[in-house]
Scaffold this active site. Structure first.
Site, short mmCIF file in Angstrom:
data_model
loop_
_atom_site.label_atom_id
_atom_site.label_comp_id
_atom_site.label_asym_id
_atom_site.label_seq_id
_atom_site.Cartn_x
_atom_site.Cartn_y
_atom_site.Cartn_z
N LYS A 174 0.87 -1.17 0.00
CA LYS A 174 0.00 0.00 0.00
C LYS A 174 0.91 1.22 0.00
O LYS A 174 1.50 1.58 1.02
CB LYS A 174 -0.88 0.03 1.25
N GLY A 227 6.77 5.26 8.43
CA GLY A 227 5.87 6.40 8.58
C GLY A 227 6.07 7.04 9.94
O GLY A 227 7.14 6.88 10.56
N SER A 228 5.04 7.72 10.42
CA SER A 228 5.20 8.45 11.68
C SER A 228 5.18 7.50 12.88
O SER A 228 4.64 6.39 12.81
CB SER A 228 4.07 9.47 11.83
N VAL A 231 1.50 6.71 13.96
CA VAL A 231 0.81 5.67 13.20
C VAL A 231 1.51 4.32 13.42
O VAL A 231 0.85 3.28 13.54
CB VAL A 231 0.74 6.02 11.69
N CYS A 283 13.34 11.24 7.05
CA CYS A 283 13.42 10.88 8.47
C CYS A 283 14.85 11.04 8.96
O CYS A 283 15.09 11.10 10.15
CB CYS A 283 12.82 9.52 8.77
C1 UN1 Z 1 13.84 8.39 4.76
O1 UN1 Z 1 13.92 9.59 4.94
O2 UN1 Z 1 12.85 7.75 5.15
O3 UN1 Z 1 19.73 8.28 4.07
C2 UN1 Z 1 14.85 7.60 4.01
C3 UN1 Z 1 18.91 8.95 3.44
C4 UN1 Z 1 18.18 8.30 2.29
C5 UN1 Z 1 17.00 7.56 2.78
C6 UN1 Z 1 16.08 8.35 3.65
N1 UN1 Z 1 19.09 7.42 1.60
O4 UN1 Z 1 18.67 10.11 3.71
#
Ligand code: UN1
Length: 496
Positions: A174, A227-228, A231, A283
């Site tokens: 998904k 994700g967050s 969640v 992230c």
């Molecule tokens: C993400 O932000 O979920 O190391 C992944 C990094 C990327 C992957 C980020 N190669 O910033």
């Protein structure tokens, strides 16, 4: 307008209900990108059933043969990199250089996991009893439910699909409701590379209608979610009663530590890339920069002046360095945090939505830097997922490490220093899943484990061979060829 479809049992089909929804370009919301099935539990049911049927055949295909399909998919992705990157910029918003990187990450992961098809190593080890053989092998698990975010719309689906497939599992994916095109492009590529029907199924739609039934379905044996944290907690709870393998990759509040002996210009470049690359929507984004007081002023001035020069706009323009926030709600979240920040610290630059000319049709926010931010401030503690960086002064390496570790997340951290001893101390003491020396917090490579500690993850790692542990289960095998009953731990070995 293009009508996109779900992919179930090798066929492209609409939602069972006939419902659809549309997506729009976050850089220019006048542009509708397509209509997509607004799926529900009935579509998930069909997808899981197809995956469960396909599993009985796919698990028996020799892993090197499964891997050849991934290899062919990688070759096709290489050819399609440019159009896929353009479509991704339109649906996600990040600039072309970065969407090319996103497709490249999917290519890298496909090649890497294709190589794993001829490894998937287990152990052979001596048995404690004579004429007995012992080994461990990885066995496939079954149907995997993959829930992926909008910030890396092709890379992250590939991080989950490729290891799942090479291990012999089948999948229901998904994609984020706002970036399905990139996942569809990836799945179409796998289909053209020769993936048998039912092995990968893709269901478009929203979390409560599609994600939830995937996570609770008794025939889904692995859930991999990015994700967050909010969640992720719900997903982990929903997956727990049926004891699914559950891999969670969630928030971050990553830090760059700049010591007084750092190459300041290099650190500034790293902070710009980590803080404003992907509009701060990684992230791994560097949303905190802890700077030694001796160089704080110099760093802050250079960082602010560099941030002010960042060209913000539509990512399809090759001269643009930073695209929009991905959605209206994401932009609102960021603007709210900027308001909170104004009450907590000193706004050094940025702070506003950009609405000049055509920018008003998108979700653009200025690169924003706050100075003298207390480490306990909300903007220094909470994940913002936008182009907002908190500068935090410190007096020592030890204090920088304490501030760095003083958040609920533990994904990535970086140190800028020319002192190898200090670099090693930080490397040892930062409790994160990823650590960089003299480089920013972003830019993980696919053949190393990716993931984080504390509220970032639940102990698993994707990417690298670590990902195989999510998508396979160990089986220990003992073969007794002595022709008599031998009892481990009971029989005493008496020699020849
Ligand atoms: C993400 O932000 O979920 O190391 C992944 C990094 C990327 C992957 C980020 N190669 O910033």
């Amino acid at each position: 307008m293009q009508n996109y479809l779900n992919f179930i049992d090798g066929e492209w089909v609409p939602a069972h209900s006939g419902k659809t929804y549309q997506t729009f370009n976050p850089a220019d919301t006048r542009q509708c990108l397509g209509s997509f099935p607004d799926s529900d539990a009935a579509d998930v049911e069909a997808a899981v059933e197809a995956a469960a049927r396909a599993y009985e055949r796919w698990r028996l295909v020799p892993a090197p043969k499964r891997a050849e399909i991934l290899f062919r998919a990688a070759e096709l992705l290489v050819q399609r990199k440019e159009p896929f990157a353009r479509q991704m910029t339109e649906e996600m918003g990040k600039v072309l250089k970065e969407t090319r990187g996103d497709v490249q990450e999917a290519i890298d992961m496909s090649y890497f996991m294709a190589g794993e098809g001829r490894r998937l190593y287990g152990q052979t080890t001596p048995a404690e009893l004579p004429s007995k053989f012992a080994m461990s092998i990885r066995q496939s698990v079954g149907v995997c439910g993959l829930i992926t975010p909008w910030n890396f719309p092709m890379a992250i689906p590939s991080w989950k699909l490729m290891p799942a497939l090479v291990c012999g599992n089948t999948c229901v994916i998904k994609p984020a409701e706002s970036t399905p095109i990139s996942a569809i492009n990836l799945v179409k590529t796998l289909q053209e590379a020769g993936l048998p029907k039912g092995v990968v199924n893709l269901v478009c739609g929203h979390g409560p209608q599609v994600g939830a039934p995937i996570v609770t379905h008794p025939k889904v044996r692995v859930v991999s979610f990015t994700g967050s944290t909010e969640v992720g907690r719900l997903v982990a709870q929903a997956a727990a009663p049926t004891f699914k393998h559950c891999h969670m990759e969630m928030g971050g509040k990553n830090v760059i530590m700049v010591l007084d002996d750092a190459d300041i210009d290099l650190a500034v470049e790293g902070a710009v890339w980590g803080g404003f690359g992907t509009t701060g929507q990684r992230c791994t984004a560097a949303s905190r920069v802890v700077v030694h007081r001796k160089v704080y002023q110099e760093f802050a001035e250079k960082f602010v002046s560099r941030a002010r020069k960042i060209k913000v706009g539509n990512g399809l323009d090759e001269t643009v360095e930073m695209g929009p926030s991905h959605s209206e709600s994401q932009m609102q979240t960021v603007l709210n945090y900027i308001e909170i920040g104004k009450g907590e610290a000193e706004l050094l630059t940025g702070g506003s939505r950009l609405t000049e000319g055509d920018l008003r049709y998108g979700y653009f926010i200025e690169p924003t830097i706050f100075g003298n931010v207390p480490p306990t401030a909300r903007i220094a503690q909470e994940e913002i997922f936008g182009p907002v960086v908190a500068l935090i002064p410190c007096d020592s390496l030890e204090e920088a490490i304490a501030i760095g570790n003083g958040v609920e997340y533990g994904l990535s951290a970086a140190i800028y220093t020319r002192d190898v001893n200090r670099a090693f101390i930080a490397m040892r003491d930062m409790y994160t899943g990823i650590f960089y020396v003299n480089s920013s917090t972003i830019g993980a490579e696919v053949h190393l484990p990716f993931g984080g500690t504390k509220n970032t993850g639940n102990g698993h790692r994707e990417a690298g061979i670590a990902a195989l542990d999510i998508f396979s289960e160990w089986k220990s095998i003992y073969i007794d060829y002595s022709g008599r009953l031998q009892k481990a731990q009971i029989d005493e070995y008496k020699g020849e």
